[in-house]
Design a protein around this motif. Sequence first.
Motif, PDB file in Angstrom:
ATOM      1  N   ASN A  93       0.853  -1.180   0.000  1.00  0.00           N
ATOM      2  CA  ASN A  93       0.000   0.000   0.000  1.00  0.00           C
ATOM      3  C   ASN A  93       0.896   1.239   0.000  1.00  0.00           C
ATOM      4  N   LYS A  94       0.608   2.187  -0.853  1.00  0.00           N
ATOM      5  CA  LYS A  94       1.477   3.366  -0.972  1.00  0.00           C
ATOM      6  C   LYS A  94       1.536   4.184   0.313  1.00  0.00           C
ATOM      7  N   ASN A  95       0.560   3.980   1.207  1.00  0.00           N
ATOM      8  CA  ASN A  95       0.543   4.721   2.470  1.00  0.00           C
ATOM      9  C   ASN A  95       1.243   3.980   3.609  1.00  0.00           C
ATOM     10  N   ASP A  96       1.746   2.778   3.326  1.00  0.00           N
ATOM     11  CA  ASP A  96       2.430   2.003   4.366  1.00  0.00           C
ATOM     12  C   ASP A  96       3.684   2.722   4.856  1.00  0.00           C
ATOM     13  N   LYS A  97       3.889   2.652   6.163  1.00  0.00           N
ATOM     14  CA  LYS A  97       5.136   3.123   6.754  1.00  0.00           C
ATOM     15  C   LYS A  97       5.911   1.914   7.258  1.00  0.00           C
ATOM     16  N   PHE A  98       7.212   2.104   7.427  1.00  0.00           N
ATOM     17  CA  PHE A  98       8.048   1.034   7.962  1.00  0.00           C
ATOM     18  C   PHE A  98       8.844   1.535   9.160  1.00  0.00           C
ATOM     19  N   VAL A  99       9.104   0.605  10.068  1.00  0.00           N
ATOM     20  CA  VAL A  99       9.941   0.881  11.238  1.00  0.00           C
ATOM     21  C   VAL A  99      11.305   0.253  10.976  1.00  0.00           C
ATOM     22  N   PHE A 100      12.339   1.075  10.960  1.00  0.00           N
ATOM     23  CA  PHE A 100      13.704   0.590  10.752  1.00  0.00           C
ATOM     24  C   PHE A 100      14.412   0.576  12.099  1.00  0.00           C
ATOM     25  N   LYS A 101      15.011  -0.560  12.433  1.00  0.00           N
ATOM     26  CA  LYS A 101      15.667  -0.671  13.737  1.00  0.00           C
ATOM     27  C   LYS A 101      16.950  -1.483  13.624  1.00  0.00           C
ATOM     28  N   PRO A 102      17.932  -1.175  14.470  1.00  0.00           N
ATOM     29  CA  PRO A 102      19.168  -1.964  14.466  1.00  0.00           C
ATOM     30  C   PRO A 102      18.912  -3.367  15.007  1.00  0.00           C
ATOM     31  N   MET A 103      19.808  -4.293  14.678  1.00  0.00           N
ATOM     32  CA  MET A 103      19.653  -5.679  15.102  1.00  0.00           C
ATOM     33  C   MET A 103      19.624  -5.804  16.622  1.00  0.00           C
ATOM     34  N   SER A 104      20.380  -4.956  17.302  1.00  0.00           N
ATOM     35  CA  SER A 104      20.349  -4.940  18.760  1.00  0.00           C
ATOM     36  C   SER A 104      20.355  -3.486  19.213  1.00  0.00           C
ATOM     37  N   GLY A 105      19.722  -3.237  20.340  1.00  0.00           N
ATOM     38  CA  GLY A 105      19.657  -1.864  20.834  1.00  0.00           C
ATOM     39  C   GLY A 105      18.698  -1.765  21.994  1.00  0.00           C
ATOM     40  N   LYS A 106      18.616  -0.573  22.567  1.00  0.00           N
ATOM     41  CA  LYS A 106      17.787  -0.372  23.750  1.00  0.00           C
ATOM     42  C   LYS A 106      17.346   1.081  23.820  1.00  0.00           C
ATOM     43  N   GLY A 107      16.164   1.298  24.410  1.00  0.00           N
ATOM     44  CA  GLY A 107      15.706   2.664  24.651  1.00  0.00           C
ATOM     45  C   GLY A 107      15.264   3.408  23.407  1.00  0.00           C
ATOM     46  N   ILE A 123      18.372   5.882   5.282  1.00  0.00           N
ATOM     47  CA  ILE A 123      18.506   5.163   6.557  1.00  0.00           C
ATOM     48  C   ILE A 123      19.290   3.871   6.353  1.00  0.00           C
ATOM     49  N   LEU A 124      18.908   3.102   5.340  1.00  0.00           N
ATOM     50  CA  LEU A 124      19.582   1.832   5.077  1.00  0.00           C
ATOM     51  C   LEU A 124      21.035   2.054   4.663  1.00  0.00           C
ATOM     52  N   SER A 125      21.290   3.152   3.953  1.00  0.00           N
ATOM     53  CA  SER A 125      22.668   3.478   3.569  1.00  0.00           C
ATOM     54  C   SER A 125      23.519   3.764   4.801  1.00  0.00           C
ATOM     55  N   MET A 126      22.934   4.466   5.777  1.00  0.00           N
ATOM     56  CA  MET A 126      23.663   4.781   7.005  1.00  0.00           C
ATOM     57  C   MET A 126      23.961   3.516   7.807  1.00  0.00           C
ATOM     58  N   PHE A 127      22.994   2.602   7.854  1.00  0.00           N
ATOM     59  CA  PHE A 127      23.236   1.323   8.526  1.00  0.00           C
ATOM     60  C   PHE A 127      24.408   0.602   7.861  1.00  0.00           C
ATOM     61  N   ALA A 128      24.374   0.539   6.529  1.00  0.00           N
ATOM     62  CA  ALA A 128      25.424  -0.160   5.782  1.00  0.00           C
ATOM     63  C   ALA A 128      26.780   0.517   5.976  1.00  0.00           C
ATOM     64  N   LEU A 129      26.788   1.859   5.975  1.00  0.00           N
ATOM     65  CA  LEU A 129      28.026   2.618   6.131  1.00  0.00           C
ATOM     66  C   LEU A 129      28.694   2.321   7.471  1.00  0.00           C
ATOM     67  N   ASN A 130      27.866   2.072   8.489  1.00  0.00           N
ATOM     68  CA  ASN A 130      28.388   1.793   9.827  1.00  0.00           C
ATOM     69  C   ASN A 130      28.470   0.293  10.126  1.00  0.00           C
ATOM     70  N   ASN A 131      28.393  -0.507   9.048  1.00  0.00           N
ATOM     71  CA  ASN A 131      28.475  -1.969   9.175  1.00  0.00           C
ATOM     72  C   ASN A 131      27.435  -2.527  10.141  1.00  0.00           C
ATOM     73  N   LYS A 132      26.247  -1.936  10.118  1.00  0.00           N
ATOM     74  CA  LYS A 132      25.147  -2.387  10.960  1.00  0.00           C
ATOM     75  C   LYS A 132      24.087  -3.063  10.096  1.00  0.00           C
ATOM     76  N   VAL A 133      23.476  -4.099  10.650  1.00  0.00           N
ATOM     77  CA  VAL A 133      22.396  -4.788   9.952  1.00  0.00           C
ATOM     78  C   VAL A 133      21.068  -4.243  10.455  1.00  0.00           C
ATOM     79  N   ALA A 134      20.174  -3.930   9.535  1.00  0.00           N
ATOM     80  CA  ALA A 134      18.875  -3.369   9.912  1.00  0.00           C
ATOM     81  C   ALA A 134      17.771  -4.404   9.753  1.00  0.00           C
ATOM     82  N   ILE A 135      16.809  -4.320  10.648  1.00  0.00           N
ATOM     83  CA  ILE A 135      15.547  -5.049  10.503  1.00  0.00           C
ATOM     84  C   ILE A 135      14.494  -3.995  10.204  1.00  0.00           C
TER      85      ILE A 135
END
Length: 252
Positions: A93-107, A123-135
């Motif tokens: 759906n074009k109105n869908d939003k997504f929640v991007f979160k790191p694999m581990s984290g708190k708060g 957002i995904l580029s920043m995760f990749a740049l910092n060698n982080k995996v996003a869910i």
Amino acid sequence: MPSLNLPTLMREEISAMWHSTLKSMLIRRAYTVEMLENEGMNVINPTDGIRLSKDKYLGYYYLKKCGINIPETYASNDEMHTYFQILNSKSKNKNDKFVFKPMSGKGGIGIIITGEKSTAGDILSMFALNNKVAIFQKFIKNKGDMRIIVVGDEVIGGIYRIAGKGMNKNGISTGGKAVAFNVCDELKEISVKASKAVKCKISGVDIIEDKENNDYKVLEVNCSPAFDGFQKATKLNVYEKIADYLLKECKR
């Protein structure tokens, strides 16, 4: 955990021990917990509980495996490609939003909610740049979510967490408001089942009502939840409940 070295702890006659995990000491503390478990000590939460609740990818797998509803969730070796595949799918759906979160984290740190394609790409580029995996997960429309505290097989209480003015995150640490509520039997069952699914004995289970699908979804199980906001809203002494539970564990 007391400030004792490992040999000293192993010499102590301790039947059970509860530790509140600090993120800055997570790895070292997890190693210590595993060593103490191998020496026969009843450590709460156990190593598996720490691992499964801190690693969201693995945690969601175990929740799903135990038949617990979770939000529509995606993880991939190539998150950018997967995200744009989803955007181009007929079911999107074009109105869908997504929640991007790191694999581990708190708060709520590192969690971003957006429906904008360009923002999501950044957002995904920043995760990749910092060698982080996003869910990333499909955002569920809500006026708040629930934090339910589980100790052993018992739910001791629950709070609604409502986002602060101008905010889109419900967590208390991100400015949300806590309001106590009576936890129904269905939510009690879901919470205890979710806590056990990730091998926790003491946990904070985050649940959201999905009105579109007429069910509840477990957002996360925390092995080291913060109790201050919960206690203030519910007037319950969580530490007293935990102490009672530990005494029972010592007698087993």
